[in-house]
Design a protein around this motif. Structure first.
Motif: not given
Ligand SMILES: CC(C)(COP(=O)(O)OP(=O)(O)OC[C@H]1O[C@@H](n2cnc3c(N)ncnc32)[C@H](O)[C@@H]1OP(=O)(O)O)[C@@H](O)C(=O)NCCC(=O)NCCS
Length: 401
Positions: A24-25, A83, A85, A90-91, A93, A95-96, A117, A119, A122-124, A127
């Protein structure tokens, strides 16, 4: 989504989980050598996997830790990391679902807080996480950096071998690293991934330990990058700077700014209220001190979290909204005597993510009201909340995980 199954991974599945996180990274899977160390950084029972059919589509992990809060209490905390996906899932749900399950597990374990912490910030928030501490990324030009004569000259600084570093650092961290709110316990697993892994991979890292009259009371770890051309000096990147007493803090700064043949020193993070520029005869030798996001917190058990910290001389009634963990939603009266649930009319209304921003005193309620993050229902209540949540020293974490 109903086709996502979340379960705790067995130890035989941790390597696949780490490979997923690394992918993922955009990093390759762990080699056998890397896994020999990496496998020891997993706390049993804390790795979640999200399955879509037979495919491991996402993962999330946490270490058991704790956090120092204003007033000095130490509160159990999950330190969330790893964390990820899969990019082909992706997208949807994933992560949710992982976040929901992880927060439920954290609550079941009796942990009052979760921290991470991000990355991507906008995501957390969705939650319930909010930015709870800030750190100063500090860059210095050591050639012009001379400490003022009033500044403590500090004690002795010695360079240590990897073996000595591993032996002394955890004790120094416990004794000298945890005076500020926002500092967290570093589990043994953390030391494995932060240091044993780097030493095993022969990474070029230097550990310098400071000793005062009572023994070792601080250390810093830096990575040198040699100059590229003749005449170009090295740069030093400090990733870990542990010290609380002024003698140790400025003794280590003095050492760092005095290393020869160095053009630039970057310290990843220091407390935002540390007056290092003012400690120098030429404050411009600090070429940048950018305040950046440090720890993001999630109040998992709001009543316990609010009861754990100390408050300033004011009384405010808060209405807290927590859609994900609804038992936290409600009205709380905060006074210097503590925090209790109440049926009184609220003065301020805010989400649990914004409460995390106030919790360690980093953000002012008055400022967050101006941008609509807090609703002021009683005129003047935000100013009272500023008094209530104020802290004598800026909160700071300083531990990367
Ligand atoms: C970031 C990541 C974990 C998201 O996983 P995902 O399964 O695609 O996320 P979900 O489908 O569950 O999305 C949940 C919500 O977050 C939002 N979201 C997820 N990733 C997002 C992003 N990068 N930017 C903006 N919004 C994002 C989704 O749009 C969704 O929004 P909603 O609540 O309005 O429906 C995944 O893209 C990933 O692994 N990225 C690289 C690694 C990383 O950044 N890890 C985090 C380390 S702390």
């Amino acid at each position: 989504m109903s086709d996502i199954e979340i379960r705790t991974l067995a130890d035989t599945e941790w390597r696949e989980s780490l490979a997923l996180f690394r992918a993922a990274l955009h990093v390759t899977p762990p080699t056998d050598e890397q896994w020999a160390v990496g496998s020891r950084s997993y706390e049993p029972g804390r790795t979640l996997g999200a399955f879509c059919g037979d495919t491991l589509a996402g993962t999330a992990f946490a270490w058991s830790s704790d956090l120092l809060v204003p007033g000095g209490a130490v509160v159990p905390m999950a330190a969330v990391t790893r964390v990820g996906v899969r990019s082909d899932f992706r997208r949807r749900g994933v992560l949710r679902e992982l976040m929901r399950r992880q927060l439920a597990d954290v609550a079941d374990r009796g942990e009052v807080l979760a921290a991470l912490r991000p990355t991507e910030p906008v995501i957390y928030g969705r939650f319930g996480y909010g930015q709870a501490t800030r750190g100063a990324k500090t860059v210095a030009a050591p050639r012009n950096a001379v400490l003022r004569p009033e500044v403590s000259s500090g004690g002795r600084v010695r360079l240590v071998t990897p073996a000595e570093a591993l032996a002394v650092m955890p004790g120094i961290y416990e004794r000298a690293g945890r005076s500020r709110p926002g500092t967290m316990a570093r589990p043994s697993y953390w030391w494995t991934v932060a240091y044993e892994r780097a030493f095993a991979a022969d990474e070029h890292i230097i550990v310098a330990v400071h000793s005062g009259p009572t023994g070792d009371d601080g250390y810093l770890m830096y990575r040198p990058t040699p100059g590229a051309l003749p005449g170009t000096n090295a740069t030093l990147a400090v990733d870990d700077f542990v010290a609380a007493a002024p003698d140790a803090v400025y003794g280590l700064w003095r050492f760092l700014l005095g290393v020869d043949l160095v053009d630039e020193v970057t310290v990843w993070t220091r407390p935002t209220d540390e007056p290092i520029a003012e400690a120098l005869t030429d404050p411009r030798a600090i070429t940048s001190a950018e305040h950046r996001s440090d720890l993001w917190l999630r109040l998992v058990d709001v009543p316990k979290a609010l009861a754990a910290r100390e408050y300033g001389p004011a009384t405010v009634v808060l209405e807290v909204e927590d859609p994900l963990l609804p038992s936290n939603s409600g009205i709380y009266r905060l006074t210097p005597d503590g925090a209790t649930r109440t049926t009184a009319t609220p003065d301020l209304s805010l989400g649990v993510d914004v409460l995390a921003m106030l919790y360690l005193g980093t953000w002012r309620a008055g400022a967050l009201t101006t941008i609509g993050r807090i609703r002021e229902l009683t005129p003047g209540a935000a100013a009272k909340a500023d008094t209530l949540f104020a802290v004598p020293q800026a909160a700071w974490c300083g531990t990367f995980f």
